[in-house]
Every structure is written in C-alpha cells, then in structure tokens.
Design a protein around this motif. Structure first.
Motif, short mmCIF file in Angstrom:
data_model
loop_
_atom_site.label_atom_id
_atom_site.label_comp_id
_atom_site.label_asym_id
_atom_site.label_seq_id
_atom_site.Cartn_x
_atom_site.Cartn_y
_atom_site.Cartn_z
N GLN A 48 0.84 -1.19 0.00
CA GLN A 48 0.00 0.00 0.00
C GLN A 48 0.88 1.24 0.00
O GLN A 48 1.83 1.32 0.78
N ARG A 49 0.57 2.18 -0.89
CA ARG A 49 1.35 3.41 -1.02
C ARG A 49 2.83 3.10 -1.23
O ARG A 49 3.71 3.81 -0.74
N GLY A 50 3.10 2.01 -1.93
CA GLY A 50 4.46 1.63 -2.25
C GLY A 50 5.18 0.89 -1.15
O GLY A 50 6.31 0.42 -1.35
N ALA A 51 4.57 0.78 0.03
CA ALA A 51 5.23 0.15 1.18
C ALA A 51 4.65 -1.24 1.43
O ALA A 51 3.48 -1.51 1.14
N LEU A 52 5.47 -2.11 1.99
CA LEU A 52 5.02 -3.45 2.36
C LEU A 52 4.31 -3.37 3.70
O LEU A 52 4.86 -2.87 4.68
N ARG A 53 3.09 -3.88 3.73
CA ARG A 53 2.30 -3.89 4.96
C ARG A 53 2.13 -5.34 5.42
O ARG A 53 1.61 -6.18 4.69
N VAL A 54 2.59 -5.63 6.63
CA VAL A 54 2.45 -6.96 7.22
C VAL A 54 1.30 -6.90 8.21
O VAL A 54 1.36 -6.18 9.20
N MET A 55 0.25 -7.68 7.95
CA MET A 55 -0.97 -7.63 8.75
C MET A 55 -1.07 -8.88 9.62
O MET A 55 -1.27 -9.99 9.12
N TYR A 56 -0.91 -8.70 10.92
CA TYR A 56 -1.01 -9.82 11.85
C TYR A 56 -2.46 -10.31 11.92
O TYR A 56 -3.39 -9.51 12.05
N GLU A 57 -2.64 -11.61 11.88
CA GLU A 57 -3.99 -12.16 11.99
C GLU A 57 -4.51 -12.00 13.41
O GLU A 57 -3.79 -12.23 14.38
N GLU A 58 -5.77 -11.60 13.53
CA GLU A 58 -6.48 -11.51 14.80
C GLU A 58 -5.90 -10.46 15.74
O GLU A 58 -6.08 -10.53 16.96
N PHE A 59 -5.19 -9.48 15.17
CA PHE A 59 -4.68 -8.36 15.96
C PHE A 59 -5.14 -7.06 15.31
O PHE A 59 -5.39 -7.01 14.10
N PRO A 60 -5.27 -5.98 16.09
CA PRO A 60 -5.72 -4.70 15.53
C PRO A 60 -4.77 -4.18 14.45
O PRO A 60 -3.57 -4.47 14.46
#
Length: 226
Positions: A43-55
């Motif tokens: 997103q917006r050129g950056a890597l976003r790491v999304m933890y499962e089941e966390f905010p």
C-alpha cells in the motif's frame, strides 16, 4: 477428520475487519522474536504486514526507500522473517515426525500469553491413540529443545496440541517476492532510492501530514505527523 486447529495467538475481542492478501504466512515479529500468522500487501508503495487476529495499529510497515538505502544483508534478514505457514501436527500423523525435525511450538508465558517459538524434536514417547467424538486423539508426548524465545536451549515435554510443523518449501507469495525483489534491485542505486523515497513521502501528504484515507499505523511507521 483433523483435530481442531490450534490458534497461533490469543484472539482479540471483535477485531476490526479489513482486506487481506490471499497467502497466509508465518512472520517472525521483530519485537519479541515469536512467530505469528500474517498476510501481506503493498500500500502506497510500502510493504504492509498484517497480523492475523490483531488490531490494524499493530501492523508492520516497510519503506522500500529505507530498505534500499541499507544493505543486502538487511533485505535478506527481512526476507528470512517470512516462511510458509506451519500447520498444526495432526493427531493421526504424529508418527510422521522424527527426531531432529524443526517445529514451531506454543510457549505459555506470564499473563496468559501464548506465543510460538521454534524448537527441535528430540524424542517421542508414543502412546495408544483413542477416539473421542469420532475423532482420533493423540496422547503421545514430545520432547523438544527450544532454539528461540525465552526458553532457548532448554528442553520441555509437550503434547500434540502445542506442536506445529515447520515447512521446508520456500515462500511463494507473489506480493512479498515482488516487493523484496524490487528492493534488491534498488540496492546500491542512489538515484532510484531517492525516487522511491520521494514517492513514499508524497503518499504521506504535504509537510509530513497523513492523508485522510491513510490506513491505521501508517504514520507510526513512516514518522508522519497527524
């Protein structure tokens, strides 16, 4: 029928919904060295790491310009934080694991915390399996040697419900591979690194501001001011 999957971490109550990438990966958190289920997107050129089941506020963000200005070792270290998801050991397949096998094992900590760290299987104490509600249940015990986490170097005997099997197959996530391969190409090229930095800066808004539609956590990682 396989056993009920073991959760990778304690769930939050009514976590916010969000769009996630297709591939589920294991990600080793920089803060505590534990492994978590995660998905990635750019997103917006950056890597976003999304933890499962966390905010969403706990998501990790990686700026390609910052990575390109570092070193190949830093990029390789980030790549090594990802691996193919480690499935729970099936009760019916406990005999498939052998001493020396790499495992990811749940580690109970103070405050009812449950985190996953890597370990190596030392030995198995087999026991006769039973059937509960029509499902095979494994009472075998597994002696593991912790290789990571607060108990690294020590031994512990655990049950099948705490064991996940580390996969040897390489990560096949196209989003992650494309991002990291692109950063690798930027290494050592100051002009391209500067261009990437300008693009990220523009996405953060004029004078360091955060765009109205910026995802949660964006300003935390990129140092923009609200």
């Amino acid at each position: 029928m396989p056993p009920t999957p073991r959760k990778r971490k304690a769930p939050q109550s009514q976590p916010p919904r969000r769009t996630r990438s297709c591939s589920r990966l294991d990600f080793r958190c920089p803060a505590d060295g534990a492994w978590y289920g995660a998905r990635v997107t750019v997103q917006r050129g950056a890597l976003r790491v999304m933890y499962e089941e966390f905010p969403e506020e706990l998501d990790e963000w990686y700026d390609p310009a910052v990575l390109a200005a570092s070193s190949a070792r830093d990029v390789a270290a980030l790549r090594a934080r990802f691996r193919t998801a480690s499935p729970p050991l099936d009760d019916a397949r406990c005999r498939d694991v052998r001493p020396g096998a790499p495992l990811c094992v749940s580690c109970p900590l103070d405050g009812d915390l449950l985190k996953f760290y890597d370990a190596v299987l030392e030995s198995v104490f087999p026991a006769a399996h039973g059937i509960v509600d029509g499902e095979e249940r494994c009472p075998c015990r597994f002696t593991v040697r912790w290789t990571e986490g607060p108990r690294a170097g020590s031994m512990e005997e655990v049950g099948v419900e705490r064991v996940c099997c580390v996969q040897s197959s390489p990560v096949q996530d196209p989003v992650l591979n494309e991002f990291l391969d692109g950063v690798t190409k930027l290494l050592g090229n100051g002009n391209r690194g500067a261009t990437a930095s300008q693009e990220i800066g523009a996405a953060a808004g004029a004078e360091g501001g955060v765009p109205a539609d910026a995802p949660p956590g964006f300003q935390r990682k990129f140092g923009a001011r609200a």
